[in-house]
Design a protein around this motif. Structure first.
Motif, PDB file in Angstrom:
ATOM      1  N   ILE A   1       0.855  -1.187   0.000  1.00 47.74           N
ATOM      2  CA  ILE A   1       0.000   0.000   0.000  1.00 47.74           C
ATOM      3  C   ILE A   1       0.893   1.239   0.000  1.00 47.74           C
ATOM      4  O   ILE A   1       1.731   1.403   0.890  1.00 47.74           O
ATOM      5  N   SER A   2       0.727   2.103  -0.974  1.00 45.45           N
ATOM      6  CA  SER A   2       1.538   3.320  -1.017  1.00 45.45           C
ATOM      7  C   SER A   2       1.192   4.205   0.175  1.00 45.45           C
ATOM      8  O   SER A   2       0.035   4.602   0.342  1.00 45.45           O
ATOM      9  N   PRO A   3       2.174   4.544   1.019  1.00 45.12           N
ATOM     10  CA  PRO A   3       1.859   5.335   2.212  1.00 45.12           C
ATOM     11  C   PRO A   3       1.686   6.822   1.928  1.00 45.12           C
ATOM     12  O   PRO A   3       1.203   7.564   2.785  1.00 45.12           O
ATOM     13  N   GLY A   4       2.116   7.271   0.752  1.00 42.00           N
ATOM     14  CA  GLY A   4       2.039   8.702   0.470  1.00 42.00           C
ATOM     15  C   GLY A   4       3.127   9.502   1.142  1.00 42.00           C
ATOM     16  O   GLY A   4       3.131  10.731   1.094  1.00 42.00           O
ATOM     17  N   LEU A   5       4.056   8.828   1.794  1.00 40.00           N
ATOM     18  CA  LEU A   5       5.227   9.452   2.398  1.00 40.00           C
ATOM     19  C   LEU A   5       6.466   8.786   1.828  1.00 40.00           C
ATOM     20  O   LEU A   5       6.454   7.588   1.537  1.00 40.00           O
ATOM     21  N   ASP A   6       7.523   9.559   1.661  1.00 40.73           N
ATOM     22  CA  ASP A   6       8.730   9.044   1.016  1.00 40.73           C
ATOM     23  C   ASP A   6       9.890   8.999   2.008  1.00 40.73           C
ATOM     24  O   ASP A   6      10.385  10.038   2.442  1.00 40.73           O
ATOM     25  N   PHE A   7      10.302   7.788   2.355  1.00 38.71           N
ATOM     26  CA  PHE A   7      11.438   7.607   3.258  1.00 38.71           C
ATOM     27  C   PHE A   7      12.611   6.965   2.522  1.00 38.71           C
ATOM     28  O   PHE A   7      13.352   6.156   3.084  1.00 38.71           O
ATOM     29  N   SER A   8      12.774   7.322   1.231  1.00 42.37           N
ATOM     30  CA  SER A   8      13.849   6.747   0.426  1.00 42.37           C
ATOM     31  C   SER A   8      15.222   7.031   1.003  1.00 42.37           C
ATOM     32  O   SER A   8      16.131   6.217   0.889  1.00 42.37           O
ATOM     33  N   ASP A   9      15.375   8.202   1.611  1.00 46.46           N
ATOM     34  CA  ASP A   9      16.660   8.569   2.216  1.00 46.46           C
ATOM     35  C   ASP A   9      16.545   8.468   3.729  1.00 46.46           C
ATOM     36  O   ASP A   9      16.601   9.467   4.443  1.00 46.46           O
ATOM     37  N   MET A  10      16.363   7.254   4.223  1.00 49.96           N
ATOM     38  CA  MET A  10      16.176   7.056   5.658  1.00 49.96           C
ATOM     39  C   MET A  10      17.394   7.536   6.446  1.00 49.96           C
ATOM     40  O   MET A  10      17.249   8.154   7.513  1.00 49.96           O
ATOM     41  N   ASN A  11      18.591   7.277   5.933  1.00 53.10           N
ATOM     42  CA  ASN A  11      19.794   7.693   6.657  1.00 53.10           C
ATOM     43  C   ASN A  11      19.872   9.208   6.776  1.00 53.10           C
ATOM     44  O   ASN A  11      20.247   9.747   7.817  1.00 53.10           O
ATOM     45  N   GLY A  12      19.521   9.913   5.693  1.00 56.94           N
ATOM     46  CA  GLY A  12      19.526  11.369   5.740  1.00 56.94           C
ATOM     47  C   GLY A  12      18.493  11.902   6.703  1.00 56.94           C
ATOM     48  O   GLY A  12      18.723  12.887   7.419  1.00 56.94           O
ATOM     49  N   LEU A  13      17.325  11.258   6.750  1.00 62.74           N
ATOM     50  CA  LEU A  13      16.266  11.678   7.673  1.00 62.74           C
ATOM     51  C   LEU A  13      16.705  11.482   9.118  1.00 62.74           C
ATOM     52  O   LEU A  13      16.449  12.332   9.980  1.00 62.74           O
ATOM     53  N   ILE A  14      17.393  10.381   9.384  1.00 67.00           N
ATOM     54  CA  ILE A  14      17.891  10.125  10.736  1.00 67.00           C
ATOM     55  C   ILE A  14      18.913  11.177  11.138  1.00 67.00           C
ATOM     56  O   ILE A  14      18.893  11.681  12.271  1.00 67.00           O
ATOM     57  N   ARG A  15      19.817  11.521  10.214  1.00 67.43           N
ATOM     58  CA  ARG A  15      20.822  12.547  10.526  1.00 67.43           C
ATOM     59  C   ARG A  15      20.161  13.880  10.863  1.00 67.43           C
ATOM     60  O   ARG A  15      20.552  14.550  11.820  1.00 67.43           O
ATOM     61  N   MET A  16      19.142  14.253  10.089  1.00 66.86           N
ATOM     62  CA  MET A  16      18.419  15.488  10.369  1.00 66.86           C
ATOM     63  C   MET A  16      17.751  15.437  11.737  1.00 66.86           C
ATOM     64  O   MET A  16      17.854  16.373  12.536  1.00 66.86           O
ATOM     65  N   TYR A  17      17.084  14.332  12.002  1.00 69.58           N
ATOM     66  CA  TYR A  17      16.359  14.168  13.263  1.00 69.58           C
ATOM     67  C   TYR A  17      17.300  14.258  14.457  1.00 69.58           C
ATOM     68  O   TYR A  17      17.024  14.966  15.441  1.00 69.58           O
ATOM     69  N   GLU A  18      18.425  13.567  14.382  1.00 72.52           N
ATOM     70  CA  GLU A  18      19.355  13.561  15.508  1.00 72.52           C
ATOM     71  C   GLU A  18      20.023  14.922  15.683  1.00 72.52           C
ATOM     72  O   GLU A  18      20.287  15.354  16.807  1.00 72.52           O
ATOM     73  N   HIS A  19      20.249  15.620  14.576  1.00 70.10           N
ATOM     74  CA  HIS A  19      20.871  16.947  14.653  1.00 70.10           C
ATOM     75  C   HIS A  19      19.919  17.977  15.255  1.00 70.10           C
ATOM     76  O   HIS A  19      20.317  18.811  16.076  1.00 70.10           O
TER      77      HIS A  19
END
Length: 554
Positions: free
Chosen positions: A297-315
């Motif tokens: 099921i397409s979630p309508g959210l894109d987490f293709s760059d999970m590592n980049g998202l984690i870096r942003m979140y932790e920063h």
């Protein structure tokens, strides 16, 4: 802990819903998503985000595809208010993104919230007041009727100010939360929600959001689902409402409660990246979205760059993503167990060959879909087996061990890793392999090799260093390897053996590339031993592999 916890704690009162429908339903589409990282997540941080950090996170949320983002509590502080103004005045909000602001049912706070939103294109004004028996009794000291009066008054104060936003073209959606809904009697939650609806007058064309938060998990997730279905079934004008979920994780079942709540009829989900939030955290919105994704099921959210998202979140938050966090954690696509590693390797090979529906054992999704690499999938420690060892050697260095050789080297590597008592990297495994096979130079090492043949008969003339002394050997056979084997036994004094398996491969591309040969020999007593040799000349690589096997056998 108490021996009899029932003397202090009581189970939550169940909802009477004899004809519940949610257990037999299944999800077919994604809900509406609303990120509350910048408000609910931010208020849970020991050091809240500053404006620049909030801007960085806002941009990342937009990039992920969130169309509704709760940007803060603008009446709470100047930082919160100024953040709203920067978003609006610097045109940072895309046309298709709605910003949401939380406000209590108090006039001064409502006034400041409206001021913070002037000039925005699309907004949600999210009003709440607490409704549970404990809140009514201990926090407010008010009756049900008095709590309803607070909600009605707040709703009217917001309605009276809508013209200031709508007259300048702002599209406003109204949202109400009976805060602590999860601990509130469903009958009272319905009553107070309908009282707010009477003020705001939602229609199917202009719906309001009714957010039903699992503010504190006080029951199993099936009870929350019953609460949601009860409201969806019994509340008036359901067609004029967007039913929204906002779960927390006090019992560790925030994701389950959300998924069951969607089955129960909810349309919308509020949550945060990786579950940041007060106490044990909010719903991890990544988990629910990726759970849908793994079911096609397409979630309508894109987490293709999970590592980049984690870096942003932790920063931006100063928090860290736990290594076992579903989908996002460092270790979630790893396997230390040997049997798991072998199954994963075979599953990946099968998928690469056929490119059919994903069906790789132990991996719910393809790590590549969220920006992870296959070489991260299998790691090796003392619990690992031959499959993991072979996978790392092949994926990192192109060393494709024959199956029987995997069975021989796997236990050798495992014993070495066991003495280290830790995980080992691929380079360390390669060094172990090299030391065990390639660098074996006693009792024999090759000094010179030459072979030529006529009519299928080859003659080998070689020199070896045996126990420190150079010797010459000569032999004949139907090929260079056979001739060298006879010379090694006849003149070199090696114990009798025969070659039973031979494989070769290139390790790199190009004319100067190294080749590696794998040779298995069988001794007179039936024992088999593998050897390996590396050289730019494939024939020499094979001869070195024979010497490696003989040295290991001795």
């Amino acid at each position: 802990m108490l021996k009899n916890p029932s003397s202090k704690y009581q189970p939550f009162r169940l909802v009477s819903l004899p004809n519940r429908q949610w257990p037999t339903r299944h999800l077919t589409q994604a809900p509406l998503w609303c990120s509350v990282d910048l408000r609910d997540g931010n208020q849970a941080l020991a050091v809240p985000m500053n404006v620049s950090q909030k801007l960085e996170m806002f941009d990342a949320l937009v990039k992920c595809g969130f169309k509704e983002i709760e940007v803060g509590f603008p009446s709470a502080s100047n930082t919160e208010f100024n953040f709203n103004r920067r978003l609006i005045e610097e045109n940072r909000i895309p046309e298709d993104v709605t910003i949401q602001c939380l406000v209590q049912a108090r006039e001064d706070l409502i006034e400041k919230t409206v001021e913070s939103l002037l000039g925005a294109k699309k907004v949600v004004i999210h009003m709440y007041n607490s409704t549970s028996p404990a809140q009514r009794k201990y926090v407010f000291g008010k009756t049900k009727e008095e709590i309803i009066a607070i909600a009605i008054k707040g709703a009217q104060m917001i309605k009276d100010r809508l013209h200031r936003l709508e007259s300048t073209g702002t599209e406003v959606t109204l949202q109400y939360s009976p805060e602590s809904f999860s601990a509130t009697e469903v009958e009272f939650a319905k009553e107070i929600s309908e009282a707010v609806m009477d003020v705001w007058q939602p229609t199917p064309q202009k719906k309001m959001i009714l957010n039903l938060p699992d503010t504190v998990e006080v029951a199993m997730p099936n009870v929350y689902a019953d609460q949601i279905e009860w409201i969806c079934t019994n509340i008036k004008n359901r067609e004029s409402l967007i039913i929204s979920l906002h779960t927390h994780n006090d019992r560790g079942t925030g994701t389950a409660a959300t998924e069951l709540g969607l089955l129960a009829g909810a349309d919308r989900v509020e949550g945060t990246l990786f579950g940041n939030g007060e106490r044990t955290g909010n719903l991890d919105i990544v988990q629910v979205a990726m759970n849908l994704y793994m079911h096609g099921i397409s979630p309508g959210l894109d987490f293709s760059d999970m590592n980049g998202l984690i870096r942003m979140y932790e920063h931006t938050t100063g928090m860290t993503v736990p290594p076992r966090q579903p989908y996002a954690g460092e270790l979630v696509f790893t396997a230390f167990s040997g049997s798991h590693q072998d199954a994963i390797k075979k599953g990946l090979t099968g998928y690469e060959e056929h490119k059919t529906i994903w069906d790789v054992p132990y991996l719910t999704i393809d790590p590549n879909d969220i920006g992870r690499e296959y070489h991260e999938v299998i790691r090796v420690n003392s619990q690992s087996g031959k499959g993991g060892v072979a996978y790392l050697l092949e994926s990192e260095f192109g060393i494709e061990l024959p199956k029987d050789m995997q069975r021989e080297f796997g236990p050798i590597a495992n014993n070495l890793v066991d003495t280290l008592g830790r995980e080992v990297k691929a380079a360390e495994l390669r060094a172990m392999f090299w030391k065990e096979y390639i660098e074996r130079e006693t009792p024999f090492s090759l000094h010179h090799f030459h072979a030529d043949g006529v009519d299928g008969v080859f003659t080998c003339r070689s020199s070896l260093v045996k126990n420190g002394q150079e010797i010459g050997i000569t032999g004949t056979g139907n090929g260079p390897i056979a001739a060298f084997v006879q010379a090694l036994i006849q003149d070199g004094g090696a114990q009798p053996f025969e070659v039973v398996s031979y494989r070769e491969q290139s390790l790199e591309a190009g004319s100067e590339a190294n080749a590696i040969s794998y040779i298995q020999i069988k001794l007179k007593d039936g024992k088999t031993v593998w050897g390996a040799g590396v050289d730019t000349n494939i024939e020499l690589a094979s001869i070195k592999a024979v010497i490696s096997a003989v040295n290991r056998a001795s």
